[in-house]
Design a protein around this motif. Structure first.
Motif, PDB file in Angstrom:
ATOM      1  N   LEU A   4       0.830  -1.202   0.000  1.00  0.00           N
ATOM      2  CA  LEU A   4       0.000   0.000   0.000  1.00  0.00           C
ATOM      3  C   LEU A   4       0.861   1.247   0.000  1.00  0.00           C
ATOM      4  N   THR A   5       0.389   2.253  -0.682  1.00  0.00           N
ATOM      5  CA  THR A   5       1.036   3.564  -0.606  1.00  0.00           C
ATOM      6  C   THR A   5       0.788   4.129   0.789  1.00  0.00           C
ATOM      7  N   ILE A   6       1.445   5.207   1.115  1.00  0.00           N
ATOM      8  CA  ILE A   6       1.237   5.810   2.431  1.00  0.00           C
ATOM      9  C   ILE A   6      -0.203   6.310   2.575  1.00  0.00           C
ATOM     10  N   ALA A   7      -0.778   6.819   1.494  1.00  0.00           N
ATOM     11  CA  ALA A   7      -2.170   7.274   1.548  1.00  0.00           C
ATOM     12  C   ALA A   7      -3.110   6.096   1.790  1.00  0.00           C
ATOM     13  N   GLN A   8      -2.864   4.992   1.114  1.00  0.00           N
ATOM     14  CA  GLN A   8      -3.700   3.803   1.299  1.00  0.00           C
ATOM     15  C   GLN A   8      -3.512   3.225   2.703  1.00  0.00           C
ATOM     16  N   ALA A   9      -2.274   3.211   3.183  1.00  0.00           N
ATOM     17  CA  ALA A   9      -2.000   2.711   4.530  1.00  0.00           C
ATOM     18  C   ALA A   9      -2.669   3.598   5.576  1.00  0.00           C
ATOM     19  N   THR A  13      -5.296   2.086   8.188  1.00  0.00           N
ATOM     20  CA  THR A  13      -5.019   2.094   9.629  1.00  0.00           C
ATOM     21  C   THR A  13      -5.835   3.121  10.399  1.00  0.00           C
ATOM     22  N   GLY A  14      -6.407   4.090   9.689  1.00  0.00           N
ATOM     23  CA  GLY A  14      -7.127   5.166  10.360  1.00  0.00           C
ATOM     24  C   GLY A  14      -6.207   6.235  10.919  1.00  0.00           C
ATOM     25  N   LEU A  15      -4.950   6.193  10.530  1.00  0.00           N
ATOM     26  CA  LEU A  15      -3.972   7.191  10.974  1.00  0.00           C
ATOM     27  C   LEU A  15      -3.696   8.157   9.837  1.00  0.00           C
ATOM     28  N   THR A  16      -3.046   9.234  10.143  1.00  0.00           N
ATOM     29  CA  THR A  16      -2.662  10.163   9.088  1.00  0.00           C
ATOM     30  C   THR A  16      -1.322   9.733   8.494  1.00  0.00           C
ATOM     31  N   ARG A  41       6.980   5.053  -0.296  1.00  0.00           N
ATOM     32  CA  ARG A  41       6.772   4.008   0.713  1.00  0.00           C
ATOM     33  C   ARG A  41       5.742   2.996   0.221  1.00  0.00           C
ATOM     34  N   ARG A  42       5.984   1.734   0.593  1.00  0.00           N
ATOM     35  CA  ARG A  42       5.045   0.644   0.308  1.00  0.00           C
ATOM     36  C   ARG A  42       4.890  -0.191   1.571  1.00  0.00           C
ATOM     37  N   TYR A  43       3.702  -0.148   2.141  1.00  0.00           N
ATOM     38  CA  TYR A  43       3.413  -0.859   3.388  1.00  0.00           C
ATOM     39  C   TYR A  43       2.879  -2.246   3.073  1.00  0.00           C
ATOM     40  N   VAL A  44       3.523  -3.261   3.637  1.00  0.00           N
ATOM     41  CA  VAL A  44       3.091  -4.648   3.442  1.00  0.00           C
ATOM     42  C   VAL A  44       2.332  -5.105   4.685  1.00  0.00           C
ATOM     43  N   ASP A  45       1.756  -6.300   4.607  1.00  0.00           N
ATOM     44  CA  ASP A  45       0.923  -6.805   5.712  1.00  0.00           C
ATOM     45  C   ASP A  45       1.649  -6.771   7.058  1.00  0.00           C
ATOM     46  N   ARG A  46       2.918  -7.153   7.078  1.00  0.00           N
ATOM     47  CA  ARG A  46       3.663  -7.157   8.336  1.00  0.00           C
ATOM     48  C   ARG A  46       3.725  -5.742   8.924  1.00  0.00           C
ATOM     49  N   ASP A  47       3.950  -4.736   8.081  1.00  0.00           N
ATOM     50  CA  ASP A  47       3.965  -3.345   8.543  1.00  0.00           C
ATOM     51  C   ASP A  47       2.613  -2.966   9.138  1.00  0.00           C
TER      52      ASP A  47
END
Length: 132
Positions: A4-9, A13-16, A41-47
């Protein structure tokens, strides 16, 4: 690179996005967040699972320094489980104490609601009484 991109993450997550960057910058992440070929940035499931844990710890009042310490212990790998356990048990005790206080306060509010409910119902009964 998938993820996920930072916007998608942020949405996930409900965070900014700023909070996600802060988590990374302040040493709260287990590992550096992966990057795409363009450096995004690319957030994976573990992140995302780790961010959820950090969010839960923070939502229950764990200080940042303790979250950072916990993350550091997890990053170090096996051999420090007793320290992790001690840290989490200590935090659990703090949360239980806070929960007991909140329940006590809620009981006081419920008692006050009962007093006002009785007063309002009595007034309504008096107003409905014939001949008054």
């Amino acid at each position: 690179m998938p993820g996920l991109t930072i916007a998608q993450a942020a949405v996930h997550t409900g965070l900014t996005a700023d909070t996600l960057r802060y988590y990374e910058r302040d040493g709260l992440m287990l590992q550096p967040v992966g990057r795409s070929a363009t450096g995004h940035r690319r957030y994976v499931d573990r992140d995302l699972r780790w961010i959820e844990m950090v969010t839960r710890l923070r939502a229950t009042g764990m200080p940042i320094r303790d979250v950072r310490r916990y993350a550091d212990l997890v990053r170090r790998g096996e051999g420090n489980e007793a320290e992790r356990l001690e840290l989490l048990r200590g935090h659990r005790q703090t949360v239980l104490q806070q929960l007991a206080e909140v329940q006590e306060h809620l009981g006081a509010i419920d008692r006050k609601i009962g007093i006002y409910t009785d007063a309002v119902e009595q007034r309504l009964d008096l107003e409905r009484t014939p001949g008054r």
